[in-house]
Design a protein around this motif. Structure first.
Motif: not given
Length: 382
Positions: A26, A29, A34, A50, A52, A133-134, A137, A227-229, A232
């Motif tokens: 984490y 951005p 990644s 990913t 979403h 990924e993400e 989200r 992964t974590m932004n 967000d």
């Protein structure tokens, strides 16, 4: 000695440190989360997905979906009154819509890990990576469903609590181990002793239940990384029960990774210096690192970020996602006439970028040109 004790092989980085089975990378951005995973898993088997907002259990694990397939169709002879057949009996190929179980990322990684486990030799078991990924989200509780239970690993790195597979999933796992070109087993799975005091509901051994797909159990060579932004976090907050089943690896902001420039109106501005100056402004305004820019927030071509890309990616983010909620009172948001530099002023009437405005913004921020010595904007204004 149990099979897993003999054949377990820990995945380590180049410093020989054992890597966690489940960890989330984490940070802000563009910090290279990644890229870090890609570097650590180089040369290994990786399945990537990913998350979403529309992700769910079926898009993560798999489900039956309609597919166009070629099937054999029986020819029914047509006989007229005279007894003459107008068609010969037999079959012909015809494309029709059929329903098939379509595997998704988790199931592919799960089968791949057990295949590697069964095939292990004297060198140990090869790791299998599932990279998400993400992860924040998507709604993790909805996506993982009962797989959540499998994230609890015991001291031997197997899942501590096996779960029952539903009928569709069980049948697909059993079929894959028997005949799928990528996952067909040439050796039987041996996982005896992996779960303490295991009692089968089917009068079978643990290994037989795994191979038949009746139960799900994560093996020690299945690594789930994500992964974590941090900017967000408000999308789908991750609850504490989910969080504690992961190791967390912070990727800090490094503004000096490569020698990149921002090319504006014939001048080359130092990208690293820009990041340091704007991140200082973001920190003093928002009091949070979440909105800061990592080095790879905007990709360069031949080490250069042109004015159009800078405006469309960087300026758009700053004006719409960072300072919009805090106001534009800082002097860096004034143009050469002292008026507010609104985002639309970065564009001419024909839609092309007004590079003079970009140059004004970078100069107001105090960004140095390539090769110059950086001067802190606060010091310059004193």
């Amino acid at each position: 000695m149990s099979f897993w004790k003999h054949n377990e092989k820990a995945f380590c980085d180049n410093t020989n440190n054992r890597q966690p089975l489940q960890q989330i990378f984490y940070g802000a951005p563009g910090t290279g989360k990644s890229h870090e995973i890609k570097k650590l898993t180089k040369g290994e088997s990786v399945i990537r997905t990913t998350f979403h907002p529309d992700s769910d259990y079926s898009t993560f694990v798999g489900c039956y979906k309609p597919t166009m397939d070629e099937v054999d169709t029986q020819v029914v002879p047509v006989v007229v009154k005279s007894g003459i057949s107008l068609q010969e009996p037999g079959t012909y190929k015809e494309k029709r819509i059929t329903y098939k179980f379509v595997m998704q990322a988790f199931l592919k990684a799960y089968l791949g890990a057990w295949k590697k486990w069964a095939d292990a030799g004297d060198d140990g078991v090869a790791p299998q990576f599932l990279v998400i990924e993400e992860i924040n989200r998507g709604n993790c509780a909805q996506i993982f469903g009962d797989l959540f239970q499998l994230l609890d690993r015991s001291d031997n790195n197997f899942s501590e609590y096996p779960i029952e597979a539903d009928t569709d999933l069980q049948q697909e796992i059993e079929r894959a181990f028997m005949e799928h070109k990528d996952y067909k087993l040439t050796k039987a799975i041996n996982a005896e002793g992996a779960v303490k005091d295991y009692i089968s509901n089917y009068d079978s051994t643990l290994s037989e239940d795994i191979q038949s797909g009746r139960i799900l159990l994560l093996p020690p060579n299945l690594y789930i990384w994500a992964t974590m932004n941090t900017s967000d976090q408000s999308l789908f907050p991750i609850d504490s029960a989910f969080k504690r089943r992961w190791e967390w690896k912070y990727i800090p902001i490094d503004t000096r990774k490569e020698n990149w420039t921002i090319k504006v109106d014939g001048d080359d501005y130092d990208w690293s210096d820009f990041l340091e100056k704007i991140n200082k402004k973001i920190d003093s305004t928002t009091h949070s690192e979440d909105k800061m820019l990592g080095f790879y927030f905007c990709k360069a071509e031949n080490n250069t970020i042109n004015a159009e890309r800078f405006v469309n990616k960087v300026a758009f983010y700053l004006w719409n996602d960072v300072f919009k909620d805090y106001g534009f009172d800082d002097a860096i948001f004034n143009d050469e006439n002292g008026e507010k530099l609104s985002f639309r002023k970065f564009y001419k009437n024909d839609g092309t970028v007004e590079e003079a405005k970009v140059k004004t913004f970078l100069d107001k921020l105090g960004v140095t040109h390539q090769g110059e010595t950086s001067v802190d904007i606060e010091e310059e204004l004193q």
